[in-house]
Design an enzyme around this catalytic site. Structure first.
Site, PDB file in Angstrom:
ATOM      1  N   SER A  89      65.467 -24.673  14.814  1.00 38.86           N
ATOM      2  CA  SER A  89      64.769 -25.885  14.381  1.00 38.86           C
ATOM      3  C   SER A  89      63.281 -25.767  14.686  1.00 38.86           C
ATOM      4  O   SER A  89      62.883 -25.102  15.648  1.00 38.86           O
ATOM      5  CB  SER A  89      65.354 -27.071  15.165  1.00 38.86           C
ATOM      6  N   TYR A 116      68.323 -31.264  23.543  1.00 35.66           N
ATOM      7  CA  TYR A 116      68.691 -30.698  22.234  1.00 35.66           C
ATOM      8  C   TYR A 116      67.772 -29.518  21.903  1.00 35.66           C
ATOM      9  O   TYR A 116      68.223 -28.414  21.584  1.00 35.66           O
ATOM     10  CB  TYR A 116      68.613 -31.765  21.129  1.00 35.66           C
ATOM     11  N   LYS A 134      68.426 -25.235  21.593  1.00 29.66           N
ATOM     12  CA  LYS A 134      68.058 -24.337  20.485  1.00 29.66           C
ATOM     13  C   LYS A 134      67.181 -23.196  21.000  1.00 29.66           C
ATOM     14  O   LYS A 134      67.372 -22.032  20.647  1.00 29.66           O
ATOM     15  CB  LYS A 134      67.303 -25.115  19.392  1.00 29.66           C
TER      16      LYS A 134
HETATM   17  P1  NAD Z   1      76.029 -31.778  11.198  1.00 31.25           P
HETATM   18  O1  NAD Z   1      76.343 -32.512  12.432  1.00 31.25           O
HETATM   19  O2  NAD Z   1      76.190 -32.473   9.895  1.00 31.25           O
HETATM   20  O3  NAD Z   1      76.862 -30.422  11.123  1.00 31.25           O
HETATM   21  C1  NAD Z   1      77.238 -29.709  12.286  1.00 31.25           C
HETATM   22  C2  NAD Z   1      78.714 -29.380  12.174  1.00 31.25           C
HETATM   23  O4  NAD Z   1      79.118 -28.647  13.330  1.00 31.25           O
HETATM   24  C3  NAD Z   1      79.602 -30.624  12.089  1.00 31.25           C
HETATM   25  O5  NAD Z   1      80.484 -30.505  10.977  1.00 31.25           O
HETATM   26  C4  NAD Z   1      80.369 -30.630  13.412  1.00 31.25           C
HETATM   27  O6  NAD Z   1      81.661 -31.176  13.268  1.00 31.25           O
HETATM   28  C5  NAD Z   1      80.385 -29.146  13.753  1.00 31.25           C
HETATM   29  N1  NAD Z   1      80.482 -28.858  15.191  1.00 31.25           N
HETATM   30  C6  NAD Z   1      79.746 -29.373  16.195  1.00 31.25           C
HETATM   31  N2  NAD Z   1      80.131 -28.836  17.358  1.00 31.25           N
HETATM   32  C7  NAD Z   1      81.128 -27.956  17.094  1.00 31.25           C
HETATM   33  C8  NAD Z   1      81.940 -27.111  17.879  1.00 31.25           C
HETATM   34  N3  NAD Z   1      81.823 -27.074  19.207  1.00 31.25           N
HETATM   35  N4  NAD Z   1      82.851 -26.343  17.274  1.00 31.25           N
HETATM   36  C9  NAD Z   1      83.008 -26.374  15.919  1.00 31.25           C
HETATM   37  N5  NAD Z   1      82.279 -27.170  15.121  1.00 31.25           N
HETATM   38  C10 NAD Z   1      81.351 -27.963  15.702  1.00 31.25           C
HETATM   39  O7  NAD Z   1      74.546 -31.221  11.353  1.00 31.25           O
HETATM   40  P2  NAD Z   1      73.603 -30.524  10.280  1.00 31.25           P
HETATM   41  O8  NAD Z   1      72.507 -31.450   9.983  1.00 31.25           O
HETATM   42  O9  NAD Z   1      74.394 -29.964   9.164  1.00 31.25           O
HETATM   43  O10 NAD Z   1      73.007 -29.360  11.172  1.00 31.25           O
HETATM   44  C11 NAD Z   1      73.551 -28.064  11.198  1.00 31.25           C
HETATM   45  C12 NAD Z   1      72.830 -27.263  12.257  1.00 31.25           C
HETATM   46  O11 NAD Z   1      71.439 -27.229  11.954  1.00 31.25           O
HETATM   47  C13 NAD Z   1      72.947 -27.825  13.668  1.00 31.25           C
HETATM   48  O12 NAD Z   1      73.077 -26.748  14.561  1.00 31.25           O
HETATM   49  C14 NAD Z   1      71.634 -28.536  13.868  1.00 31.25           C
HETATM   50  O13 NAD Z   1      71.275 -28.592  15.226  1.00 31.25           O
HETATM   51  C15 NAD Z   1      70.692 -27.655  13.081  1.00 31.25           C
HETATM   52  N6  NAD Z   1      69.490 -28.368  12.607  1.00 31.25           N
HETATM   53  C16 NAD Z   1      69.645 -29.510  11.868  1.00 31.25           C
HETATM   54  C17 NAD Z   1      68.519 -30.197  11.429  1.00 31.25           C
HETATM   55  C18 NAD Z   1      68.662 -31.473  10.635  1.00 31.25           C
HETATM   56  O14 NAD Z   1      67.686 -32.204  10.501  1.00 31.25           O
HETATM   57  N7  NAD Z   1      69.808 -31.774  10.067  1.00 31.25           N
HETATM   58  C19 NAD Z   1      67.240 -29.715  11.733  1.00 31.25           C
HETATM   59  C20 NAD Z   1      67.131 -28.539  12.475  1.00 31.25           C
HETATM   60  C21 NAD Z   1      68.270 -27.867  12.902  1.00 31.25           C
HETATM   61  C1  UD1 Z   2      63.744 -35.268  14.710  1.00 29.78           C
HETATM   62  C2  UD1 Z   2      63.976 -34.708  16.091  1.00 29.78           C
HETATM   63  C3  UD1 Z   2      63.995 -33.178  15.996  1.00 29.78           C
HETATM   64  C4  UD1 Z   2      65.040 -32.720  14.994  1.00 29.78           C
HETATM   65  C5  UD1 Z   2      64.744 -33.391  13.643  1.00 29.78           C
HETATM   66  C6  UD1 Z   2      65.758 -33.064  12.591  1.00 29.78           C
HETATM   67  C7  UD1 Z   2      63.043 -36.333  17.662  1.00 29.78           C
HETATM   68  C8  UD1 Z   2      61.957 -36.605  18.631  1.00 29.78           C
HETATM   69  N1  UD1 Z   2      62.942 -35.174  16.997  1.00 29.78           N
HETATM   70  O1  UD1 Z   2      62.529 -34.776  14.227  1.00 29.78           O
HETATM   71  O2  UD1 Z   2      64.281 -32.624  17.248  1.00 29.78           O
HETATM   72  O3  UD1 Z   2      64.996 -31.317  14.847  1.00 29.78           O
HETATM   73  O4  UD1 Z   2      64.745 -34.815  13.823  1.00 29.78           O
HETATM   74  O5  UD1 Z   2      67.019 -33.571  12.943  1.00 29.78           O
HETATM   75  O6  UD1 Z   2      63.983 -37.102  17.501  1.00 29.78           O
HETATM   76  N2  UD1 Z   2      60.427 -42.317  11.899  1.00 29.78           N
HETATM   77  C9  UD1 Z   2      60.151 -43.672  11.794  1.00 29.78           C
HETATM   78  N3  UD1 Z   2      61.199 -44.537  11.805  1.00 29.78           N
HETATM   79  C10 UD1 Z   2      62.507 -44.131  11.907  1.00 29.78           C
HETATM   80  C11 UD1 Z   2      62.777 -42.744  12.017  1.00 29.78           C
HETATM   81  C12 UD1 Z   2      61.709 -41.868  12.026  1.00 29.78           C
HETATM   82  O7  UD1 Z   2      59.003 -44.064  11.703  1.00 29.78           O
HETATM   83  O8  UD1 Z   2      63.406 -44.975  11.925  1.00 29.78           O
HETATM   84  C13 UD1 Z   2      59.303 -41.357  11.852  1.00 29.78           C
HETATM   85  C14 UD1 Z   2      59.156 -40.518  13.106  1.00 29.78           C
HETATM   86  O9  UD1 Z   2      58.360 -41.142  14.038  1.00 29.78           O
HETATM   87  C15 UD1 Z   2      58.527 -39.239  12.529  1.00 29.78           C
HETATM   88  C16 UD1 Z   2      59.100 -39.159  11.104  1.00 29.78           C
HETATM   89  O10 UD1 Z   2      59.558 -40.465  10.802  1.00 29.78           O
HETATM   90  O11 UD1 Z   2      57.139 -39.389  12.441  1.00 29.78           O
HETATM   91  C17 UD1 Z   2      60.267 -38.195  10.972  1.00 29.78           C
HETATM   92  O12 UD1 Z   2      61.258 -38.540  11.939  1.00 29.78           O
HETATM   93  P1  UD1 Z   2      62.711 -37.843  11.977  1.00 29.78           P
HETATM   94  O13 UD1 Z   2      63.323 -37.918  10.625  1.00 29.78           O
HETATM   95  O14 UD1 Z   2      63.471 -38.436  13.110  1.00 29.78           O
HETATM   96  O15 UD1 Z   2      62.402 -36.316  12.239  1.00 29.78           O
HETATM   97  P2  UD1 Z   2      61.530 -35.639  13.429  1.00 29.78           P
HETATM   98  O16 UD1 Z   2      60.962 -36.638  14.334  1.00 29.78           O
HETATM   99  O17 UD1 Z   2      60.593 -34.699  12.775  1.00 29.78           O
END
Ligand code: NAD
Ligand code: UD1
Length: 359
Positions: free
Chosen positions: A126, A150, A154
């Site tokens: 991330s 979190y 990572k």
């Molecule tokens: P998500 O929660 O929708 O998907 C994660 C999946 O992993 C889920 O289906 C959950 O059931 C499964 N899971 C969790 N723990 C597990 C375990 N111990 N064993 C087996 N399965 C397990 O999340 P996502 O948004 O699809 O994210 C996927 C990955 O990308 C995650 O590792 C997350 O941290 C990373 N990531 C997500 C974002 C985002 O904004 N969505 C941003 C940066 C990184």
């Molecule tokens: C957040 C997480 C980051 C994670 C990412 C994707 C935090 C501090 N960071 O990032 O670790 O990798 O999500 O899952 O939580 N905002 C509002 N109102 C809301 C929600 C968000 O104003 O209700 C604003 C936030 O202040 C930010 C922007 O929207 O400026 C994006 O927020 P968000 O979608 O939560 O993503 P990140 O903060 O970038």
């Protein structure tokens, strides 16, 4: 040629979209997920979209026996490792759960991979590993630091992967550092389905637009940005999914050079990927207010909002340098903010209750 991929966390938001992209690119997939943050319905819908049943194993990545069985039953080329917990706030109140799931779980997975000599891994990292960036756009050599469990989980996994690559150069390890994934499949059948009140901006906006939540709280309007609100690099989840295919294609190409190259080539260390972090972002920043305006236009809904104080741990601006992905993976994000809003809105309006409702 072995094109079978284990997709941990493949029932989740990014995983489901990536399964569709992998299938379209000719990869065979086996999904491994404990369904802790997803549902069988998501798997069913992916099956319908790809026109065949998904090979699905319900299992936990911390369960070495269950993972081993998957490796006994299937010969994998590599693993795409999405499985993990991702709620920043929850990670602060439950750090042991997050370290156990995200770090110990990954170590268990790596041990089983090593046991079965499967050493190709794409890991969901991330942009959070960059902390508060010293310069923009953020490139992969930027310094890394995290302030919450979190993010630490990572970063810790990244460190483990780096050490592993040093210890044994036959590992090929690509952490993809996602910026802000949003959007949904254009069919409206799969998308992000937060369990509770969303923490992230896009799902919050879409739930306000559909009338599930009364109004958006914007966290801060005094940042040094174009309009005072936070700026992020939003990337469409289908572009992100395509980035995984590109990383896998790159891995395949590099490892097949190693297998089939001339003597000179196969002894050339350049073909060993080792630890290769790559940003997946668009390279373009969009402010909170800009996203609200774009969503409002696309959905033709009024999105009431008010300003509240900054959220702890938030940074002003964050957007990627996407050059490394372009140069090495020949991948770049193609979809616009309008596409992201349109597809989110379609998913949200077709599935106001996420996977719980029927369509
Ligand atoms: P998500 O929660 O929708 O998907 C994660 C999946 O992993 C889920 O289906 C959950 O059931 C499964 N899971 C969790 N723990 C597990 C375990 N111990 N064993 C087996 N399965 C397990 O999340 P996502 O948004 O699809 O994210 C996927 C990955 O990308 C995650 O590792 C997350 O941290 C990373 N990531 C997500 C974002 C985002 O904004 N969505 C941003 C940066 C990184
Ligand atoms: C957040 C997480 C980051 C994670 C990412 C994707 C935090 C501090 N960071 O990032 O670790 O990798 O999500 O899952 O939580 N905002 C509002 N109102 C809301 C929600 C968000 O104003 O209700 C604003 C936030 O202040 C930010 C922007 O929207 O400026 C994006 O927020 P968000 O979608 O939560 O993503 P990140 O903060 O970038």
């Amino acid at each position: 040629m072995n094109k079978k991929i284990l997709v941990t966390g493949g029932a989740g938001y990014i995983g489901t979209h990536t399964c569709i992209a992998l299938h379209a690119a000719g990869y065979d997939i086996v999904v491994y997920d404990n369904l802790s943050n997803s549902s069988r319905e998501a798997i069913n819908r992916v099956s319908i979209l790809i026109g065949q049943p998904i090979d699905f194993i319900e299992g936990d990545i911390r369960d070495a026996e269950s993972l081993r069985q998957a490796f006994v039953d299937h010969r994998f080329f590599g693993v795409i490792h999405f499985a993990g917990l991702k709620a920043v706030g929850e990670s602060v109140t439950k750090p042991l759960l997050y370290y156990n799931n995200n770090v110990s779980g990954t170590i268990t997975l790596l041990e089983v991979m090593r046991q079965y000599n499967v050493k190709n891994l794409i890991f969901s990292s991330s942009a959070t590993v960059y902390g508060d960036p010293k310069f923009l756009p953020i490139d992969e050599s930027s310094s890394r630091s995290c302030t919450n469990p979190y993010g630490q989980s990572k970063l810790t996994v990244e460190h483990i992967l780096e050490d592993l690559a040093v210890s044994d150069e036959s590992w090929n390890l690509i952490p993809l550092r996602y910026f802000n994934p949003v959007g949904a499949h254009p069919s409206g059948q799969i998308g992000e389905d937060p369990n509770d009140i969303p923490n992230n901006l896009m799902p919050y906006i879409s739930q306000v637009a559909v009338g599930k939540l009364p109004k958006l709280s914007i966290f801060g309007n005094d940042y040094p940005t174009i309009d005072g609100t936070g700026v992020r690099d939003f990337i469409h989840v289908t572009d992100l999914a395509q980035g995984h295919v590109a990383a896998l294609d790159y891995l395949k190409q590099q490892t097949s050079i190693e297998e089939h190259g001339s003597d000179e080539k196969s002894s050339d260390k350049k073909n060993s990927i080792g630890f290769l972090p790559i940003n997946l972002g668009t390279g373009k920043g969009t402010s909170v207010l800009e996203l609200v305006a774009a969503f409002s236009k696309v959905s033709e809904q009024n999105i009431p909002y008010h300003f509240v104080s900054r959220r702890a741990g938030d940074i002003a601006s964050c957007y990627a340098s996407a050059d490394k992905a372009k140069d090495m993976l020949k991948w770049r994000a193609k979809l616009s903010i309008t596409d992201m809003c349109q597809d989110t809105w379609r998913w949200q309006s077709m599935n106001p209750n996420g996977y719980d409702g029927s369509i």
